[in-house]
Design an enzyme around this catalytic site. Structure first.
Site, PDB file in Angstrom:
ATOM      1  N   VAL B 297       0.837  -1.203   0.000  1.00 46.33           N
ATOM      2  CA  VAL B 297       0.000   0.000   0.000  1.00 46.33           C
ATOM      3  C   VAL B 297       0.873   1.256   0.000  1.00 46.33           C
ATOM      4  CG1 VAL B 297      -1.676   1.326   1.334  1.00 46.33           C
ATOM      5  CG2 VAL B 297      -1.998  -1.132   1.008  1.00 46.33           C
ATOM      6  N   TYR B 427      -6.549   2.379   4.601  1.00 42.73           N
ATOM      7  CA  TYR B 427      -6.663   0.908   4.613  1.00 42.73           C
ATOM      8  C   TYR B 427      -5.326   0.216   4.910  1.00 42.73           C
ATOM      9  CZ  TYR B 427      -6.005   0.449  -0.665  1.00 42.73           C
ATOM     10  OH  TYR B 427      -5.585   0.447  -1.961  1.00 42.73           O
ATOM     11  N   GLU B 428      -5.401  -1.050   5.211  1.00 43.44           N
ATOM     12  CA  GLU B 428      -4.245  -1.810   5.745  1.00 43.44           C
ATOM     13  C   GLU B 428      -3.692  -1.189   7.017  1.00 43.44           C
ATOM     14  OE1 GLU B 428      -5.077  -4.438   3.425  1.00 43.44           O
ATOM     15  OE2 GLU B 428      -3.545  -4.836   4.930  1.00 43.44           O
ATOM     16  N   GLY B 429      -4.542  -0.624   7.854  1.00 44.38           N
ATOM     17  CA  GLY B 429      -4.090   0.057   9.069  1.00 44.38           C
ATOM     18  C   GLY B 429      -3.875   1.521   8.769  1.00 44.38           C
ATOM     19  N   GLN B 434      -0.112   2.802  11.932  1.00 43.05           N
ATOM     20  CA  GLN B 434       1.282   2.501  11.545  1.00 43.05           C
ATOM     21  C   GLN B 434       2.251   3.172  12.515  1.00 43.05           C
ATOM     22  OE1 GLN B 434       1.710   0.374   9.033  1.00 43.05           O
ATOM     23  NE2 GLN B 434      -0.471   0.417   8.551  1.00 43.05           N
TER      24      GLN B 434
END
Lengths: 567, 567
Positions: B297, B427-429, B434
């Site tokens: 990402v 998205y993806e955290g 992060q």
């Protein structure tokens, strides 16, 4: 979409930070007492909450469209516009002689911000009319004024600005539209204009275009440009809309946002127009309109930021996620969510104070005619425009982030603030152009006006030293560094060296001004919420100035050492 | 929409900055010679230019839609996907035993970036499959692997991730989906999942969902979660798609961007699934997939930035406006336009180097199994994700600004980068998550891994002192301040004090790493374009670190001194 008018914020800033009392002490604005201001803001706020906020999504989902040459506006926009007009909000700052409320800009700015928060695409219509009203008040003949001003001020007619052509954007002087005297005092206007906000609609009786065009004997560039008033329908003897003029909407743009606001490509094919100001004096007249509009666009940015903030805060209060200290576990208990909301809130306070401070200067200039206030208003205008719109864009982006995944789902409404607000950094002069104006024209006095503002900031910091010594020291130091960079700017003879640092310089000036107002709020309100917000801003956000001023002083050399062919 | 693959940039960074040679020296990746790398990048680049770039606008204008329960994809996407699959790009990093190309991540990252630039919404499909492939390679039984991997790697089937539920976003542990053992080794999965990218399509033969769910005896929170592979069609004895499983797409989201990528709400109603990894061990398996996807990402963000940069540069080269020094008068002759383009270019170089550096660490970890490389890859992954996506968003915004008024006209294509790229920071955290991962989990070693990276940066600066003393000094000083802040972070026992500064800390780390790579590029390439770009970055952009680290060290106190009721 709900919206709560932040009237208490306006009242606090106007009374305690930017000196509305000075405006009220002038003869011209003697009526603008604190009570009157509160009543105006409350009434306008209610209108925004009740009538405009419900239109925000509607305009986005059902864009204005062109049907057989006629613009059909979004559902509910006609009623929304009527509420604005009937409240007197189109002509709130206009001359009472023609039906205006004669309010100071300081109040008009508050009302414009609330309308912008509630429904930006609709608010753009009265904003355009306001600019036209001001241009006509200053530059039109009495005959034109008496016909047009009452209609524009009442909102029966609306106004637009026609500057841009495909080859003439930031470089207005490159325009090709032509004007030809008819011999009876009127002119025939021919040419194509683009990006005409609210170029047409289906709820006012007439649309009046202020059009920049060149007479045959006009010099090339901006010096040969004249300004013309070109109505859609030519007023008849009874001052009612008469026969159709030779102009039309060719198409509407398909835009990222502001779907409710029709952005027209206009064609003028020998349309009849009336000169506003002098022949070849169009730029001066246009600048009157644009100065008003630039502040107004900055305020639109603040409106977007406030809308996005309220939206994100409401979501954050409701959304429960993850273990945290907040009772009920809403995401406000996560430090980073809180950081985001506080950045939005602190930036809004800073930008709003700057815009209201700029408005007070403009009011003092118009009430007293003093050069001091004219210079100050002129200096603050590009800062209010660029910083207000940058805050609008960044707050809208942060608002999405607070929403997490929901932020990019259109039904949530968070993304609309990003889409609607994006153009604000571009129209009425891109923010880069604002910054060039600041380091170019606005420092042409050798930095005198800037220096006086910095004096005020440092004096404010010295006053605050008694109650908030550590915050005061930070603000004072920042102002002093900004002063040094201002001197550096003034010393640059090659304008490109100033321009290379113009955007960071403007932003640094806004950061420091914002700190000044936050500090004053803390001092004025004492320990409590305003002091805590000031502490957040001054400790976490103000320090950006140092980075910005480093960039501001870099000069153009490094930009061109990177050669065009290597980009 | 045209796109030119920046293959020379990848080659330079891989060979001179991040040490692809080390990867090539391992047995596992011995084939990844410079010649082979160049050939791979060139072939993939051509596919992106010819097959994917033409789909960018098509996907935006003709969103994927749900028709009677069936997803219909955007025009041309089936052919585009086929080109990706036939080139072997879905399974380029996958195990050759199952048909993968076995390429290092360092090369896959380059190819993924190019696909993302050319058509982000389509590229998301192979990216999801890649994550699933990696999760199955590490955690699935041989039986599952032998059925699914060949199909996923060839692209005949595609893969998705099913984590999120309405009440379980960042807090995955709050999920409610249930799994029940059937008794024959399979499980029945029941529940609703949201935000499922490419949850269905009309161009692969099967769609395989990796679904997080809880067994009846699973503990609350993340520790009781298991991972299941749930195919749309249950493979028959011949390993072909057999009978339909009990799952369906309920609806597709109406999103700000990525219109070509169907984002599904999925319902599982006793659907048959196979356990991947251990019972209650779902999070470990999911993290394998997510680590890959997080880097992927971040790389999407760089792809967006590169696309926006190329688009804005092409516009700026053509657009003539205002007097300036550029031959022909294109707006590249205006310092502020040049500043914007250079910021984009310098940021892309920094983010790309970080992502490729992270990829090399991941490759070294998988080739050697050494803890040093595992730690380094784990540390760099959240930085690559958050900084890459932030650069994507900011470059897309700057790209609009370079276009002026044309930037918000959808036909221009500049605005699509903003709309498509916005979700990448979520998205993806989210990027906030992060950053929490970085200052939390990734500093749990007491800052050892961070310290080693900082050692490398300082050593690099010392080496560069001979050729670029002033730039080297700036980089060294920045690294040292970052080291002090890292020590401050490690010393905070209350995690909220770390979290309060997590986002600025992560960004500062990225800024300093970016400077390190720019400096190394200058040293490696000598005087010329790379040195000038490094000078621009290190003098104008790197200094942001100081502001960021000031924020990073503020702690949580100020965030909560601003009380919830005062927001």
């Amino acid at each position: 979409m709900t919206y709560t008018a932040p009237t208490g914020e306006f009242t606090f800033i106007l009374e305690h930070l930017v000196g509305l009392n000075r405006v009220t002490e002038t003869e011209r604005f003697a009526d603008a007492t604190p009570d009157m201001a509160a009543a105006i803001l409350s009434e306008a706020g209610k209108m925004c909450e009740d009538k405009l906020a419900p239109l925000q999504r509607s305009g986005d989902l059902h864009p204005a469209r062109l049907e057989n040459g006629v613009v059909r506006t979004s559902p509910g926009f006609a009623e929304g516009y009527r509420a604005v007009a009937e409240g007197g909000w189109v002509g709130m700052a206009a001359d009472p002689e023609y039906g205006g409320l004669g309010l100071p800009m300081a109040l008009a700015t508050g009302v414009n911000e609330m309308m912008a928060s509630a429904c930006l695409s609709l608010q753009l219509a009265p904003l355009m009319s306001q600019g036209q009203i001001e241009a006509l008040e200053h530059h039109a003949s009495d005959a034109i004024k008496s016909i047009y001003l009452p209609k524009l001020i009442s909102g029966e007619w609306n106004g637009t600005m026609n500057l841009t052509e495909p080859q003439a954007g930031s470089d207005v002087g490159a325009l090709r539209s032509r004007a030809e005297p008819v011999g009876d005092g009127t002119y025939k206007i021919t040419g194509q204009k683009i990006y005409i906000s609210w170029g047409d609609n289906d709820f006012t009786d007439n649309t009046c275009h202020l059009v920049l065009a060149r007479l045959a004997d006009g010099a090339p560039g901006t010096k040969g440009i004249s300004l013309f008033l070109v109505p859609k329908y030519i007023p008849d003897a009874a001052r009612n809309p008469g026969r159709a003029n030779a102009l039309r909407v060719i198409s509407l743009e398909h835009k990222l946002g502001l779907h409710g606001s029709p952005t027209a490509v206009m064609e003028y094919d020998g349309a009849i127009g009336w000169l506003v100001g002098q022949e070849h004096g169009g730029m001066a007249a246009m600048f009157t309109m644009m100065n008003n509009a630039r502040l107004g666009v900055g305020v639109q940015g603040i409106g977007v930021a406030e809308g996005a903030y309220q939206h994100a805060l409401a979501y954050a209060r409701d959304r429960v996620q993850g273990r945290n200290n907040e009772p009920g576990g809403s995401i406000l208990g996560h430090p980073d969510v809180r950081r985001m909301l506080l950045e939005m809130k602190a930036d809004i306070f800073a930008a709003r104070s700057i815009a209201l401070g700029c408005s007070v200067s403009a009011d003092m200039a118009s009430a007293t005619g003093e050069q001091f206030w004219k210079d100050r208003a002129a200096f603050l205008t590009p800062i209010a425009k660029a910083f207000g719109t940058d805050v609008g864009i960044s707050a809208a982006q942060t608002g999405i982030q607070v929403h997490g995944g929901m932020g990019v789902i259109e039904e949530t409404g968070a993304a609309q603030f990003v889409r609607d607000g994006r153009v604000l950094a571009i129209y009425e002069g891109t923010n880069g152009i604002q910054a060039m104006d600041l380091v170019g024209r606005k420092l042409m006095d050798g930095g005198r006006t800037a220096g006086k503002i910095l004096d005020d900031i440092e004096t404010g910091a010295e006053t605050a030293r008694a109650t908030n010594p550590r915050l005061a020291k930070r603000v004072w130091n920042a102002a002093e560094t900004l002063r040094e960079t201002t001197e550096w700017m003034v010393a640059q003879e090659r304008m490109d060296d100033r321009f290379a640092g113009a955007v960071p310089y403007l932003r640094a000036f806004a950061r420091v001004l914002g700190a000044h107002f936050h500090l004053r709020a803390a001092t004025s309100a004492g320990p409590g919420p305003r002091t805590e917000l000031a502490r957040f801003y001054i400790r976490r956000m103000l320090p950006e100035y140092s980075w910005l001023l480093t960039q501001a002083r870099e000069g153009a050399g490094g930009l061109y050492a990177n050669r065009t062919e290597d980009l």
